[in-house]
Each structure stands twice: as C-alpha cells, then as structure tokens.
Design a protein around this motif. Sequence first.
Motif, PDB file in Angstrom:
ATOM      1  N   GLN A 139      21.066 -17.359 -78.650  1.00  0.00           N
ATOM      2  CA  GLN A 139      19.460 -16.973 -78.834  1.00  0.00           C
ATOM      3  C   GLN A 139      18.598 -18.018 -78.603  1.00  0.00           C
ATOM      4  OE1 GLN A 139      19.353 -15.278 -82.697  1.00  0.00           O
ATOM      5  NE2 GLN A 139      18.551 -17.228 -83.729  1.00  0.00           N
ATOM      6  N   LEU A 140      17.414 -17.772 -78.327  1.00  0.00           N
ATOM      7  CA  LEU A 140      16.298 -18.727 -78.246  1.00  0.00           C
ATOM      8  C   LEU A 140      15.075 -18.526 -79.020  1.00  0.00           C
ATOM      9  CD1 LEU A 140      15.034 -21.067 -76.596  1.00  0.00           C
ATOM     10  CD2 LEU A 140      14.236 -19.180 -74.578  1.00  0.00           C
ATOM     11  N   THR A 141      14.587 -19.519 -79.672  1.00  0.00           N
ATOM     12  CA  THR A 141      13.365 -19.509 -80.511  1.00  0.00           C
ATOM     13  C   THR A 141      12.240 -20.055 -79.665  1.00  0.00           C
ATOM     14  OG1 THR A 141      14.723 -19.081 -82.271  1.00  0.00           O
ATOM     15  CG2 THR A 141      12.415 -19.580 -82.689  1.00  0.00           C
ATOM     16  N   MET A 142      11.239 -19.198 -79.358  1.00  0.00           N
ATOM     17  CA  MET A 142       9.895 -20.020 -79.130  1.00  0.00           C
ATOM     18  C   MET A 142       8.844 -19.609 -79.971  1.00  0.00           C
ATOM     19  SD  MET A 142      10.707 -21.891 -76.157  1.00  0.00           S
ATOM     20  CE  MET A 142       9.052 -21.835 -75.435  1.00  0.00           C
ATOM     21  N   GLY A 143       8.180 -20.606 -80.612  1.00  0.00           N
ATOM     22  CA  GLY A 143       7.241 -20.413 -81.706  1.00  0.00           C
ATOM     23  C   GLY A 143       7.771 -19.246 -82.695  1.00  0.00           C
ATOM     24  N   GLU A 144       7.441 -18.001 -82.743  1.00  0.00           N
ATOM     25  CA  GLU A 144       7.783 -17.197 -83.860  1.00  0.00           C
ATOM     26  C   GLU A 144       8.626 -16.078 -83.176  1.00  0.00           C
ATOM     27  OE1 GLU A 144       4.447 -15.554 -85.882  1.00  0.00           O
ATOM     28  OE2 GLU A 144       4.049 -17.519 -86.918  1.00  0.00           O
ATOM     29  N   THR A 145       8.700 -16.128 -81.560  1.00  0.00           N
ATOM     30  CA  THR A 145       9.725 -15.169 -81.159  1.00  0.00           C
ATOM     31  C   THR A 145      11.179 -15.504 -80.716  1.00  0.00           C
ATOM     32  OG1 THR A 145       7.528 -14.839 -79.884  1.00  0.00           O
ATOM     33  CG2 THR A 145       9.571 -13.976 -79.019  1.00  0.00           C
ATOM     34  N   VAL A 146      11.948 -14.673 -81.010  1.00  0.00           N
ATOM     35  CA  VAL A 146      13.341 -14.925 -80.925  1.00  0.00           C
ATOM     36  C   VAL A 146      13.993 -13.951 -79.798  1.00  0.00           C
ATOM     37  CG1 VAL A 146      15.638 -14.895 -82.004  1.00  0.00           C
ATOM     38  CG2 VAL A 146      13.589 -15.524 -83.418  1.00  0.00           C
ATOM     39  N   TYR A 147      14.440 -14.830 -78.866  1.00  0.00           N
ATOM     40  CA  TYR A 147      15.002 -13.789 -77.580  1.00  0.00           C
ATOM     41  C   TYR A 147      16.705 -13.925 -77.906  1.00  0.00           C
ATOM     42  CZ  TYR A 147      10.376 -14.466 -75.672  1.00  0.00           C
ATOM     43  OH  TYR A 147       8.914 -14.748 -75.441  1.00  0.00           O
ATOM     44  N   ARG A 148      17.138 -12.799 -77.573  1.00  0.00           N
ATOM     45  CA  ARG A 148      18.640 -12.952 -77.601  1.00  0.00           C
ATOM     46  C   ARG A 148      19.118 -13.313 -76.260  1.00  0.00           C
ATOM     47  NH1 ARG A 148      22.859  -9.397 -76.021  1.00  0.00           N
ATOM     48  NH2 ARG A 148      21.693  -7.673 -75.292  1.00  0.00           N
ATOM     49  N   LYS A 149      20.115 -14.157 -76.028  1.00  0.00           N
ATOM     50  CA  LYS A 149      20.791 -14.423 -74.796  1.00  0.00           C
ATOM     51  C   LYS A 149      21.741 -13.495 -74.401  1.00  0.00           C
ATOM     52  CE  LYS A 149      23.252 -18.446 -72.756  1.00  0.00           C
ATOM     53  NZ  LYS A 149      24.063 -19.549 -73.178  1.00  0.00           N
ATOM     54  N   GLY A 150      21.783 -13.222 -72.972  1.00  0.00           N
ATOM     55  CA  GLY A 150      22.397 -12.284 -72.445  1.00  0.00           C
ATOM     56  C   GLY A 150      23.482 -12.926 -71.509  1.00  0.00           C
ATOM     57  N   PRO A 151      23.803 -12.410 -70.349  1.00  0.00           N
ATOM     58  CA  PRO A 151      24.786 -12.933 -69.182  1.00  0.00           C
ATOM     59  C   PRO A 151      24.193 -14.301 -68.645  1.00  0.00           C
ATOM     60  CG  PRO A 151      23.536 -11.214 -68.129  1.00  0.00           C
ATOM     61  CD  PRO A 151      22.892 -11.167 -69.727  1.00  0.00           C
ATOM     62  N   VAL A 181      20.348 -17.085 -65.927  1.00  0.00           N
ATOM     63  CA  VAL A 181      20.836 -16.723 -67.334  1.00  0.00           C
ATOM     64  C   VAL A 181      19.475 -15.594 -67.757  1.00  0.00           C
ATOM     65  CG1 VAL A 181      19.111 -18.514 -68.546  1.00  0.00           C
ATOM     66  CG2 VAL A 181      20.718 -17.316 -69.751  1.00  0.00           C
ATOM     67  N   THR A 182      19.910 -14.875 -68.487  1.00  0.00           N
ATOM     68  CA  THR A 182      18.792 -13.600 -68.785  1.00  0.00           C
ATOM     69  C   THR A 182      18.852 -13.621 -70.418  1.00  0.00           C
ATOM     70  OG1 THR A 182      19.654 -12.213 -66.896  1.00  0.00           O
ATOM     71  CG2 THR A 182      18.521 -11.010 -68.857  1.00  0.00           C
ATOM     72  N   TYR A 183      17.504 -13.383 -70.717  1.00  0.00           N
ATOM     73  CA  TYR A 183      17.135 -13.171 -72.276  1.00  0.00           C
ATOM     74  C   TYR A 183      16.520 -12.058 -72.625  1.00  0.00           C
ATOM     75  CZ  TYR A 183      18.201 -18.176 -72.997  1.00  0.00           C
ATOM     76  OH  TYR A 183      18.969 -19.314 -72.988  1.00  0.00           O
ATOM     77  N   VAL A 184      16.520 -11.281 -73.416  1.00  0.00           N
ATOM     78  CA  VAL A 184      15.944 -10.026 -73.786  1.00  0.00           C
ATOM     79  C   VAL A 184      15.401  -9.740 -75.105  1.00  0.00           C
ATOM     80  CG1 VAL A 184      17.770  -8.949 -74.563  1.00  0.00           C
ATOM     81  CG2 VAL A 184      16.187  -7.536 -73.611  1.00  0.00           C
ATOM     82  N   LYS A 185      14.165  -9.274 -75.210  1.00  0.00           N
ATOM     83  CA  LYS A 185      13.516  -8.926 -76.525  1.00  0.00           C
ATOM     84  C   LYS A 185      12.527  -7.754 -76.189  1.00  0.00           C
ATOM     85  CE  LYS A 185      10.379 -10.521 -80.112  1.00  0.00           C
ATOM     86  NZ  LYS A 185      11.295 -10.089 -81.119  1.00  0.00           N
ATOM     87  N   ASP A 186      12.871  -6.585 -77.412  1.00  0.00           N
ATOM     88  CA  ASP A 186      11.971  -5.634 -77.450  1.00  0.00           C
ATOM     89  C   ASP A 186      11.907  -4.701 -75.919  1.00  0.00           C
ATOM     90  OD1 ASP A 186      11.683  -6.146 -80.156  1.00  0.00           O
ATOM     91  OD2 ASP A 186       9.721  -7.415 -79.653  1.00  0.00           O
ATOM     92  N   GLY A 187      12.878  -4.501 -75.356  1.00  0.00           N
ATOM     93  CA  GLY A 187      12.832  -3.874 -73.972  1.00  0.00           C
ATOM     94  C   GLY A 187      12.565  -4.721 -73.001  1.00  0.00           C
ATOM     95  N   VAL A 188      12.122  -5.760 -73.110  1.00  0.00           N
ATOM     96  CA  VAL A 188      11.693  -6.666 -71.795  1.00  0.00           C
ATOM     97  C   VAL A 188      12.737  -7.594 -71.502  1.00  0.00           C
ATOM     98  CG1 VAL A 188       9.982  -8.387 -71.007  1.00  0.00           C
ATOM     99  CG2 VAL A 188       9.376  -6.401 -72.453  1.00  0.00           C
ATOM    100  N   ALA A 189      13.285  -7.794 -70.199  1.00  0.00           N
ATOM    101  CA  ALA A 189      14.074  -8.828 -69.869  1.00  0.00           C
ATOM    102  C   ALA A 189      13.692  -9.901 -69.031  1.00  0.00           C
ATOM    103  CB  ALA A 189      15.472  -8.008 -69.304  1.00  0.00           C
TER     104      ALA A 189
END
Length: 293
Positions: A139-151, A181-189
């Motif tokens: 996963q990736l944290t940018m500020g207060e936002t956390v993104y899940r790492k995909g493929p 690489v793809t990251y996703v959060k709240d329905g936005v990829a």
Amino acid sequence: MSYGQGGPQGQWDPWKPNSQQQTWNSGGDGTPDWAALAEASEARNKRRRLLFIVGGALATVAVGTAVAVAVVSANDGGAEAGRPSSRLPSAADIPSSTGPAPSFAPTTAPPPLDPKDFIASKNKDTAPLSPDILFPGTQLTMGETVYRKGPTSDSKNCAAVTQGTLPKVLKDNGCRRVLRVTYVKDGVAVTVGVAVFDTEDQATAAKGQADAKSLVRALPGNGVKDFCDGAVCRSTTNSYGRYAYFTVTGFTNGKDVTTKDTQVFSQGDDLAEFTFRQIRRRGEAQASAAAQQ
C-alpha cells in the motif's frame, strides 16, 4: 688638691651623645684602671649585640608582613578568576602574538555528487530495477490518504502496454521497457507507466512529443476491476532522468471522468508525485553508495 665637681661623674660612652669621658684610676696616681676599662668595653659590646638582635627580629617581622601581603594579593587574583567572564580582561587588553600566521597548503574539496547524474544514463544507473523495487510494499500513504497496491507489470514491448500516439513516441526514442503498477482507493484506480530509456535526452524528447492521446494502458487485476476501457479518463505525462512516466486515472465502475471529479485529479497527482520521488531516491541511493567508495 682636688678639682672634682662634687658628685659622681657619668661614664663616657662613645655610643651615647654628650657623654663625658671618665678617667679611671686605681689610686689617684694617673694610671688607668685596666680592669674597669675592660668591664666597660664588655658592657658596650653586649649592648651592641642586643641592638643587632632586636634589629634582625624587626627585619624578619617586616619580611613576613610583605610575604603575607603578597599571598593575600595572589588570593585576590584567584578569586577574581572565578568571577563571571564580564570581569575578565577584554580581547583588546590581551596581548596578541606578532609572529607570522601559520600557513596551510591550499586544498579543494571534491564537488558533491549529483543524484540526477546516476539516473541520467544507463552507464551509471546500474542498480537493480523492477516494478516491486520502484513501487515497494502492498500500500501507499500520501498525506492522510492510503492507496492499496494492485497488480504490477514489466514489459520490454513498449508498444504493447501503451495506446493512442504513445507507442510510436516510445519506439522513435528508443524505449527499452515499461514498468506498470496500479493503485486503487474508493472506486478510483490509477495506473502508472514508467518508460525506461538509455539517456535523459531520449526521455525528455518522448515527453515533449507526447500529446493528449498518448496513453499508458490501464492495468486491472488483483482485485481491481477494469477501468478506462472505453471510458473517458484523466492522464498525465512527465520525465526525470532517463525515465518518462505516465498516469491514467478513472472510475472502476466505468463512469467517465469530468472536470468536477476532483478526487480523480487528486489521486492521479498523488501517484505522479510518488513516482517522481521514487525515481529521485533511486539516484540519491546510487550517488550515496558511490561517495562512500
């Protein structure tokens, strides 16, 4: 006939002012009384010795007093040294050396290593490279936002993982491989594509030739649904060193992106910023390792 003064005459003492000489005789016949003279001389000698002894004692006392005064003065100086520095002599009061100043051979420090030099060409950029090295973790944290790492994906066929006008741009400038690489959060990829070139000039040229239709292909999988497959998405293009990097961001439900979708713009910008930082850190790590050799 006697010419005496009618009373005992004082003895003559050469050490006493105004004393009169007394003539000593034993029988009035004018012959000196040698015994009496000897006794008088001995008395005078005793007085002289007494004067010398008293005078020496007084001199000793005077010397002792002078030594005591010197000791007290020295103690006052020691107490002064223990007082605050404001009571110490100023720099102007301290004598300075008039001797020649020491000289040193001129030296030149080596210039610091530029991290960008180590990612400007393949000749220096020799550290291992893969999608998981450039984009580590789950996963990736940018500020207060956390993104899940995909493929992730690593392809030497630059055209196969890009679309629109980008395949030709990459081919014309000597693209070697594309890491995705793809990251996703709240329905936005967001898919990031990093194109690798031999030189910085090639990457800069590819960036300049890319246009609004130069797109990296979205990378679904690993729990991320298809996105940007026929729908309108937002894309970015940039370069740093011998790397050109691209992003494509859209909704996983297939909805078109509009200018009102600030979440899409924010997440795409986060991933573009993170990609830049990772490429720069790659150069910093290699420059640091080279400086320690």
